[in-house]
Design a protein around this motif. Structure first.
Motif, PDB file in Angstrom:
ATOM      1  N   MET A  22       5.108  10.761   0.636  1.00 42.59           N
ATOM      2  CA  MET A  22       5.317  11.988   1.408  1.00 42.59           C
ATOM      3  C   MET A  22       4.100  12.331   2.257  1.00 42.59           C
ATOM      4  SD  MET A  22       8.371  13.280   1.025  1.00 42.59           S
ATOM      5  CE  MET A  22       8.211  15.011   1.471  1.00 42.59           C
ATOM      6  N   THR A  23       2.946  11.771   1.909  1.00 39.17           N
ATOM      7  CA  THR A  23       1.712  12.139   2.615  1.00 39.17           C
ATOM      8  C   THR A  23       1.288  11.116   3.668  1.00 39.17           C
ATOM      9  OG1 THR A  23       0.265  11.074   0.991  1.00 39.17           O
ATOM     10  CG2 THR A  23       0.893  13.361   0.559  1.00 39.17           C
ATOM     11  N   VAL A  24       2.031  10.015   3.787  1.00 40.03           N
ATOM     12  CA  VAL A  24       1.675   8.967   4.742  1.00 40.03           C
ATOM     13  C   VAL A  24       2.919   8.514   5.508  1.00 40.03           C
ATOM     14  CG1 VAL A  24      -0.287   8.115   3.379  1.00 40.03           C
ATOM     15  CG2 VAL A  24       1.978   7.135   3.015  1.00 40.03           C
ATOM     16  N   GLU A  25       2.706   7.865   6.627  1.00 37.79           N
ATOM     17  CA  GLU A  25       3.819   7.306   7.403  1.00 37.79           C
ATOM     18  C   GLU A  25       4.486   6.182   6.629  1.00 37.79           C
ATOM     19  OE1 GLU A  25       6.407   6.887  10.602  1.00 37.79           O
ATOM     20  OE2 GLU A  25       4.864   8.426  10.354  1.00 37.79           O
ATOM     21  N   GLU A  26       3.665   5.287   6.096  1.00 42.91           N
ATOM     22  CA  GLU A  26       4.146   4.189   5.259  1.00 42.91           C
ATOM     23  C   GLU A  26       2.985   3.727   4.393  1.00 42.91           C
ATOM     24  OE1 GLU A  26       5.489   1.099   7.924  1.00 42.91           O
ATOM     25  OE2 GLU A  26       3.515   0.211   8.022  1.00 42.91           O
ATOM     26  N   ALA A  27       3.316   2.993   3.336  1.00 42.39           N
ATOM     27  CA  ALA A  27       2.278   2.469   2.444  1.00 42.39           C
ATOM     28  C   ALA A  27       2.706   1.092   1.985  1.00 42.39           C
ATOM     29  CB  ALA A  27       2.085   3.391   1.247  1.00 42.39           C
ATOM     30  N   ASP A  28       1.718   0.217   1.797  1.00 46.34           N
ATOM     31  CA  ASP A  28       2.079  -1.114   1.317  1.00 46.34           C
ATOM     32  C   ASP A  28       2.039  -1.158  -0.206  1.00 46.34           C
ATOM     33  OD1 ASP A  28      -0.595  -1.576   0.588  1.00 46.34           O
ATOM     34  OD2 ASP A  28      -0.994  -2.900   2.260  1.00 46.34           O
ATOM     35  N   PHE A  29       2.633  -2.217  -0.730  1.00 50.86           N
ATOM     36  CA  PHE A  29       2.788  -2.403  -2.168  1.00 50.86           C
ATOM     37  C   PHE A  29       1.440  -2.343  -2.886  1.00 50.86           C
ATOM     38  CE2 PHE A  29       3.288  -4.889  -6.033  1.00 50.86           C
ATOM     39  CZ  PHE A  29       4.498  -4.434  -6.522  1.00 50.86           C
TER      40      PHE A  29
END
Length: 98
Positions: A22-29
């Motif tokens: 919810m706090t970032v555009e996207e995140a990696d594994f």
């Protein structure tokens, strides 16, 4: 009256993942694994559950020659998270019996 807590989001690891997303555009594994302290296998299973519910979008690709999995919230996931937070508020704002 209390609102029902979404069982998909009520899991500790799934809630942690969604809170991070919810706090970032996207995140990696790798980022999610490091931040949650989860094992790769458990994180993978929980991401699959969130994706199956339509709460996150998982994209698999490559960064150079290395595989890279990225996750992002969907509009449905954002709505579900907001409803979950609102349900928690209903518990917190409940008047205790005298």
């Amino acid at each position: 009256m209390f609102k029902e807590l979404d069982p998909i989001l009520h899991s500790q690891l799934r809630l942690a993942v969604v809170s991070l997303l919810m706090t970032v555009e996207e995140a990696d594994f790798v980022y999610l694994k490091e931040k949650t302290g989860a094992t790769a296998g458990n994180l993978s299973v929980q991401l699959d559950k969130l994706a199956a519910a339509g709460y996150i979008e998982v994209t698999k690709g490559f960064a150079g020659k290395r595989p890279r999995t990225t996750c992002r919230m969907t509009p449905k996931g954002r709505e579900a998270f907001a409803a979950y937070v609102e349900a928690l508020r209903s518990y917190l704002q409940h008047d205790a019996p005298s």
